[in-house]
Design an enzyme around this catalytic site. Structure first.
Site, PDB file in Angstrom:
ATOM      1  CG  ASN A   1      -1.854   1.125   1.314  1.00  0.00           C
ATOM      2  OD1 ASN A   1      -1.779   2.048   0.501  1.00  0.00           O
ATOM      3  ND2 ASN A   1      -2.755   1.088   2.281  1.00  0.00           N
TER       4      ASN A   1
ATOM      5  NE  ARG B   1      -6.267   1.251  -0.026  1.00  0.00           N
ATOM      6  CZ  ARG B   1      -6.380   2.355   0.668  1.00  0.00           C
ATOM      7  NH1 ARG B   1      -5.339   2.874   1.277  1.00  0.00           N
ATOM      8  NH2 ARG B   1      -7.536   2.950   0.776  1.00  0.00           N
TER       9      ARG B   1
ATOM     10  CG  HIS C   1     -13.052   2.486   3.540  1.00  0.00           C
ATOM     11  ND1 HIS C   1     -13.875   3.324   4.251  1.00  0.00           N
ATOM     12  CD2 HIS C   1     -11.784   2.843   3.830  1.00  0.00           C
ATOM     13  CE1 HIS C   1     -13.140   4.167   4.942  1.00  0.00           C
ATOM     14  NE2 HIS C   1     -11.865   3.899   4.698  1.00  0.00           N
TER      15      HIS C   1
ATOM     16  NE  ARG D   1     -10.919  11.224   5.545  1.00  0.00           N
ATOM     17  CZ  ARG D   1     -10.752  10.019   5.040  1.00  0.00           C
ATOM     18  NH1 ARG D   1     -11.508   9.595   4.035  1.00  0.00           N
ATOM     19  NH2 ARG D   1      -9.838   9.201   5.507  1.00  0.00           N
TER      20      ARG D   1
ATOM     21  CG  ASP E   1      -6.848   7.720  18.567  1.00  0.00           C
ATOM     22  OD1 ASP E   1      -5.934   7.200  17.910  1.00  0.00           O
ATOM     23  OD2 ASP E   1      -7.618   7.057  19.310  1.00  0.00           O
TER      24      ASP E   1
ATOM     25  N   GLY F   1     -10.957  -0.183  13.024  1.00  0.00           N
ATOM     26  CA  GLY F   1     -10.450   0.198  14.358  1.00  0.00           C
ATOM     27  C   GLY F   1     -11.508   0.381  15.434  1.00  0.00           C
TER      28      GLY F   1
ATOM     29  N   GLY G   1     -14.951  -0.005  15.002  1.00  0.00           N
ATOM     30  CA  GLY G   1     -16.001  -1.014  14.878  1.00  0.00           C
ATOM     31  C   GLY G   1     -15.596  -2.327  15.546  1.00  0.00           C
TER      32      GLY G   1
ATOM     33  CD  GLU H   1      -8.792  -2.037   4.191  1.00  0.00           C
ATOM     34  OE1 GLU H   1      -8.506  -1.778   5.377  1.00  0.00           O
ATOM     35  OE2 GLU H   1      -8.981  -1.174   3.335  1.00  0.00           O
TER      36      GLU H   1
HETATM   37  P1  AMP Z   1      -8.321   2.337  11.718  1.00  0.00           P
HETATM   38  O1  AMP Z   1      -8.326   3.525  10.792  1.00  0.00           O
HETATM   39  O2  AMP Z   1      -9.188   1.204  11.234  1.00  0.00           O
HETATM   40  O3  AMP Z   1      -6.961   1.899  12.134  1.00  0.00           O
HETATM   41  O4  AMP Z   1      -9.057   2.840  13.073  1.00  0.00           O
HETATM   42  C1  AMP Z   1      -8.522   3.858  13.866  1.00  0.00           C
HETATM   43  C2  AMP Z   1      -9.573   4.283  14.900  1.00  0.00           C
HETATM   44  O5  AMP Z   1      -9.929   3.173  15.712  1.00  0.00           O
HETATM   45  C3  AMP Z   1      -9.056   5.372  15.815  1.00  0.00           C
HETATM   46  O6  AMP Z   1     -10.049   6.366  16.024  1.00  0.00           O
HETATM   47  C4  AMP Z   1      -8.816   4.630  17.110  1.00  0.00           C
HETATM   48  O7  AMP Z   1      -9.017   5.436  18.228  1.00  0.00           O
HETATM   49  C5  AMP Z   1      -9.870   3.549  17.066  1.00  0.00           C
HETATM   50  N1  AMP Z   1      -9.434   2.435  17.917  1.00  0.00           N
HETATM   51  C6  AMP Z   1      -8.363   1.644  17.729  1.00  0.00           C
HETATM   52  N2  AMP Z   1      -8.231   0.776  18.785  1.00  0.00           N
HETATM   53  C7  AMP Z   1      -9.241   1.063  19.637  1.00  0.00           C
HETATM   54  C8  AMP Z   1      -9.655   0.538  20.909  1.00  0.00           C
HETATM   55  N3  AMP Z   1      -9.000  -0.452  21.505  1.00  0.00           N
HETATM   56  N4  AMP Z   1     -10.753   1.084  21.488  1.00  0.00           N
HETATM   57  C9  AMP Z   1     -11.428   2.087  20.884  1.00  0.00           C
HETATM   58  N5  AMP Z   1     -11.089   2.624  19.699  1.00  0.00           N
HETATM   59  C10 AMP Z   1     -10.015   2.120  19.085  1.00  0.00           C
END
Ligand code: AMP
Length: 394
Positions: free
Chosen positions: A7, A88, A177, A236, A278, A326, A328, A379
């Protein structure tokens, strides 16, 4: 059989090396600040994390370093062990509805669609060219983020704007996605036990999108012409009234690119909370009774529920609701808050089963009108699997 999935971003390159006999990831890594000063990589292998600062003035050097370290670290004995490389690719316009073997023509098309993804497609091309230089005889496959959504009907993908914008410039909903939504849609028959299903997939990460899927085919999705549309995200905005853009340009004496930048990088969780993008920081704020973090949390849930309701009707009811990515996969709080708003549709989760992080679990309550699953997305594996199947069938 070993396949690398790549990627490539404008100043980064992520990779995962898979053993396709067992569908397992042998090693993965992240090359950062490529083309910039202070470039470095981290590689995860055998439970260890290796970090090294190396000058990587371009993507070609990054790929050379990657291949060299795969051998030096002892992950592979020689480059002959690599059977294929999957890339990707972000935007395939309305031309690519599936993954393809990368040829000169595909690269030309990627250039053509750079106008629709100016940050991503040129970076993807750099990644392809770098791998081609280093491994000229190894087949490469492109897996498009937009491909899965190509089954949408025109009614779903067309914007109600002057029709010639679509005809002349390709202004339409593309969706993104797709690799994640496709991967999850392929897991649903296994977890649900039937090939025929109506599902809503909630990919909730720092970027986020939902898709409405019937029997493995995408019916609708929340991201649009660009990944800025749809639900609220980390930084966003998701959907807004477009008239806000000229209004803020005038009020703050900004150029259009600056306002778009605000919508991409200073909105979402960060914009509403004024604290963090975050979700973990946002939720820490909620626990601390921070009003703005609570507002950001509630707004997020509202935008997701808005689309679940919309897709519920578009699909004429649902059999399956999936949470992935993340947030979900990891946030029981977000899942609980979202599903609490779906009671009017008879959708309920089991609070105890919902206490799960990053694992595949059925979290629905016994009396729920649909099954609710947490399914970790993958992915990189999807890219490697598509690569394997295309090079096998050449
Ligand atoms: P991703 O882009 O799929 O890596 O997701 C990132 C998002 O998932 C960020 O907002 C993180 O804060 C959230 N995230 C990752 N790990 C956790 C966790 N253990 N509990 C709550 N949110 C999380």
């Amino acid at each position: 059989m070993k396949i690398i999935s790549i990627n490539a971003g404008s100043s980064s390159l992520k990779f995962s090396l898979f053993d396709m006999d067992t569908n397992t990831c042998i090693a993965s890594g992240y090359f950062e600040r490529v083309t910039l000063e202070g470039s470095f990589y981290t590689i995860k292998y055998n439970g260890e994390k290796i970090r090294e600062e190396v000058d990587m003035p371009n993507h070609t050097v990054a790929v050379e370093v990657l291949l060299d370290r795969l051998i030096k670290i002892g992950i592979i004995a020689s480059l002959d062990e690599i059977d294929g490389v999957g890339h990707r690719l972000v935007h395939g316009g309305d031309q690519y509805n599936t993954s393809v073997i990368i040829t000169d023509e595909v690269i030309q098309d990627l250039r053509k669609y750079s106008v629709l993804a100016p940050l991503h497609n040129p970076a993807n091309i750099l990644g392809i060219e770098a791998v081609r230089k280093a491994l000229p005889d190894i087949p490469m496959v492109g897996v498009f983020d937009t491909a899965f959504h190509q089954t949408m009907d025109k009614v779903q993908y067309l914007y109600p704007v002057p029709y010639d914008w679509y005809q002349k410039y390709g202004v339409r909903k593309y969706g993104f996605h797709g690799t994640s939504h496709c991967y999850i849609s392929k897991q649903i028959p296994r977890v649900y036990g039937k090939e025929e299903y109506r599902a809503i997939i909630c990919h909730l990460g720092s970027g986020g999108s939902l898709s409405a899927v019937r029997n493995g085919k995408c019916v609708d999705t929340t991201m649009g012409f660009t990944p800025l549309a749809g639900i609220m995200m980390g930084t966003r905005s998701g959907d807004i009234d477009p008239s806000i853009i000229p209004f803020i340009m005038e009020k703050e004496d900004k150029k259009v690119e600056e306002v778009i930048d605000d919508l991409n990088k200073k909105s979402g969780f960060l914009g509403v909370s004024q604290k963090a993008s975050d979700f973990r920081d946002i939720y820490a704020g909620v626990v601390d009774h921070d009003e703005m973090c609570k507002l950001a949390f509630d707004k997020y849930v509202q935008t997701v529920v808005h689309y679940i309701a919309s897709y519920y009707v578009e699909l004429g009811g649902i059999d399956v609701l999936v949470f992935t990515a993340g947030l979900g996969e990891n946030s029981s709080e977000v899942r609980e808050a979202i599903v609490a708003k779906l009671e009017c549709l008879g959708i309920y989760l089991d609070v105890e089963k919902n206490q799960v992080r990053g694992e595949e679990v059925n979290i629905s309550a016994d009396h729920s009108s649909c099954q609710i699953f947490v399914i970790p997305t993958n992915e990189e594996l999807m890219i490697a699997q598509d690569t394997l199947s295309l090079i096998d069938n050449r």
